[in-house]
Design an enzyme around this catalytic site. Structure first.
Site, mmCIF file in Angstrom:
data_model
loop_
_atom_site.group_PDB
_atom_site.id
_atom_site.type_symbol
_atom_site.label_atom_id
_atom_site.label_comp_id
_atom_site.label_asym_id
_atom_site.label_seq_id
_atom_site.Cartn_x
_atom_site.Cartn_y
_atom_site.Cartn_z
ATOM 1 C CD GLU A 124 -3.179 0.942 2.008
ATOM 2 O OE1 GLU A 124 -4.003 1.685 2.338
ATOM 3 O OE2 GLU A 124 -3.492 -0.384 2.281
ATOM 4 C CG ASP B 189 -2.315 -0.913 5.197
ATOM 5 O OD1 ASP B 189 -1.386 -1.172 5.136
ATOM 6 O OD2 ASP B 189 -2.573 0.202 5.735
ATOM 7 C CE1 TYR C 155 -3.053 -1.774 8.755
ATOM 8 C CE2 TYR C 155 -4.959 -2.145 10.268
ATOM 9 C CZ TYR C 155 -4.510 -1.604 9.135
ATOM 10 O OH TYR C 155 -5.243 -0.846 8.025
#
Length: 591
Positions: free
Chosen positions: A8, A104, A308
């Site tokens: 990403e 992601d 994350y």
């Protein structure tokens, strides 16, 4: 044949490339013997502008609304078009046999990659990398267990449904408002209900009428007793009532009616998800939701020190328990060193208070990675956020705080008085608080295990009381206060309201309220900071000290916007249906 990996962001792409041994540099990609790694810059492709569908929507006119294209098209975002062409060129290479989506791991991440692939018109086998941290170890494990991209087809359909619905509602409503009222006004299904919540709070404050209330504190040998009525309330609205009690008990003898002792435990707060972390960071350090997310992204992508960030779960999955000792070792610095050493002396176990596979959807709670980072490398904001994550992580692994709670009740002239005290026997997770204070992190909350009721007694003196004992009340002071209106929103409290906006819903539909609770309310953990930032940047809200207030423009939008867009109900319905699409229970077409 080689595999093409699409990340990403450039930073994540370079990390993946390094782990996969892709050292040969290209312009916007890196190459090795088995893999080519390239990246987006966030979204490279978006839904086409209304103007691209023909002349009828090139000018803003009421008679051409609503804009309802038979099929919504996608277009390359002009400012990142060069990188799109780079990614497209790699996909079309004859030596590329497979595409690995490494954006992601979530609904929007799925959209980023799939739209690029769709726009390029490429049809090659696809796999999915699904990881929660970007440490070398996590990347290696992820590539060893790649998923079939078909498993995420429904998630992609839900993402497209969300994007298309926001286009249809947001752009039509914005054009209609702007044209009808000849003013630049925008609205959407998340930002407008957020404005409405702020307006509702301001209306409550404006309508509030303060009332005086009265209580009584009585002194006996240095111990301060609090008067309580039959309903266990410590105050009344009548000054005459409290004055009568004051006169009655001053200089009178009281009898100890009950001495209650309880052994109690208090448990550490839950692990952080993004919203709870943003709330604490705003409350403690004044960081905006956007600042906290930016610091977290840097800790995640650049330093690989945390997992994350855009998660809505406060639990871990069972498979992570085996990695906990390694993560604890990564936290062994400064004041945390002793606590980490203590935790590592015995096997580290997970329990149901923070390990529950059923309460984790896309990503588990935010915790440190096994990689660690030197605090000296971090900027002020990054360090504060990292220490919040570490302290919460270590706290849940420590035993509960154990304390003895004593409550003594006395009766004087038919009136009841109480005094409470707590003595900590084992600090447990509260050891973390000492480290936080030394590190300049304010206490996260005032835990009920460390305070009395603020009456200033000596704790040891409570142990001397016995049932039937007589004591003299030497003086009695009336306390007075006024009822207070709710406070205006800060970013921390607005985030909490967006996460759980049920009390702002007009509907009595319990299933909608339940959905709002389950799906995380208005917006997602990933978008709330951007929504608040957008409202500031479009001058619909403003900040005065820590408090958020509506501007005249914000009020105007609320007055003029269709009612369906000012309540969280629309989002509740949408999220209910989008969740069903992702689970395969309903179809995008029907939505």
């Amino acid at each position: 044949m080689k595999s093409l990996v699409i990340a990403e962001k450039p930073s994540v792409g370079r990390d993946i490339a390094r782990v996969l041994g892709c050292g040969k540099g290209g312009n916007g990609f890196l190459e090795g013997s088995e893999y080519v790694v390239t990246w987006a810059l966030g979204h490279l492709v978006e839904l086409s502008d209304p103007e691209s569908y023909g002349d009828q929507w090139k000018t803003w006119k009421m008679e051409t609304l609503p804009m309802l294209p038979e099929k919504l098209e996608i277009q390359v975002i002009p400012k990142t078009g060069k990188q799109y062409q780079t990614v497209k060129a790699q996909m079309y290479r004859k030596d590329i046999g497979m595409i690995i989506i490494a954006t992601d791991a979530g609904r929007e991440g799925e959209l980023v990659a799939r739209w690029i692939i769709q726009k390029a018109g490429v049809h090659k086998p696809m796999k999915r990398l699904w990881i929660s941290s970007v440490t070398d170890q996590a990347i290696r494990q992820g590539f060893a267990h790649l998923k079939d991209a078909k498993e995420y087809q429904k998630l992609y359909e839900a993402a497209v449904a969300r994007a298309e619905a926001d286009w249809l509602v947001g752009l039509n409503a914005t054009r209609a408002l702007t044209v009808r009222h000849n003013a630049q006004l925008s609205c959407g299904r998340v930002q407008t209900p957020t404005l409405a919540m702020i307006a509702k709070r301001e209306a409550q404050i404006k309508a509030f009428q303060p009332k005086s209330y009265y209580g009584l504190k009585v002194n006996s040998g240095g111990v301060a007793w609090t008067w309580k009525n039959k309903d266990n309330s410590v105050s009344v609205f009548s000054s005459e009532t409290i004055r009568g009690i004051q006169e009655k008990v001053t200089g009178s003898t009281a009898v100890i009616e009950e001495v209650k002792k309880k052994q109690q435990k208090s448990y550490a707060p839950q692990l952080y998800d993004l919203t709870s972390l943003q709330q604490d960071a705003n409350r403690m350090f004044g960081f905006s939701a956007k600042q906290t997310l930016d610091y977290m992204q840097r800790l995640y992508e650049h330093y690989k020190a945390v997992t994350y960030p855009r998660t809505d779960s406060r639990y871990l999955t069972a498979d992570l328990v085996a990695t906990l000792p390694e993560r604890i070792r990564a936290c062994r610095f400064g004041g945390y060193s002793q606590i980490c050493g203590q935790l590592l002396k015995t096997p580290v176990k997970g329990n149901a208070s923070f390990v529950n596979d059923k309460k984790v959807s896309d990503h588990h709670a935010i915790i440190p990675t096994e990689q660690g980072v030197s605090l000296r490398e971090l900027a002020y904001g990054e360090r504060k956020i990292y220490e919040l994550v570490i302290s919460r992580f270590l706290a849940v692994l420590l035993p509960p705080c154990e304390y003895e709670q004593t409550e003594v009740t006395a009766v004087c002239e038919g009136e009841r008085f109480t005094v409470k005290g707590k003595i900590i026997r084992k600090a447990g997770w509260q050891e973390i608080r000492k480290v936080q204070e030394e590190a300049g992190i304010l206490p996260e909350e005032e835990p009920d295990s460390s305070h009395t009721d603020g009456t200033g007694f000596t704790q040891g003196s409570l142990a001397d009381f016995t049932k039937g004992q007589k004591i003299l009340f030497t003086e009695a002071k009336i306390t007075e206060g006024k009822t207070k209106p709710p406070l205006p929103f800060t970013e921390a409290t607005l985030l909490a309201a967006m996460e759980n906006p049920v009390k702002y819903m007009e509907s009595s539909d319990q299933s909608l309220k339940k959905t709002l609770g389950e799906t995380g309310g208005l917006g997602t953990v990933a978008t709330r900071a951007d929504i608040i930032e957008k409202l500031f940047n479009s001058f619909m809200i403003e900040k005065k000290d820590p408090y958020i207030h509506l501007t005249s423009k914000g009020r105007q939008v609320l007055e003029l916007a269709p009612q369906g867009l000012t309540s969280p109900e629309l989002t509740a319905r949408w999220e209910q249906q989008l969740s069903d699409i992702a689970k395969g229970k309903s179809r995008k077409k029907d939505f």
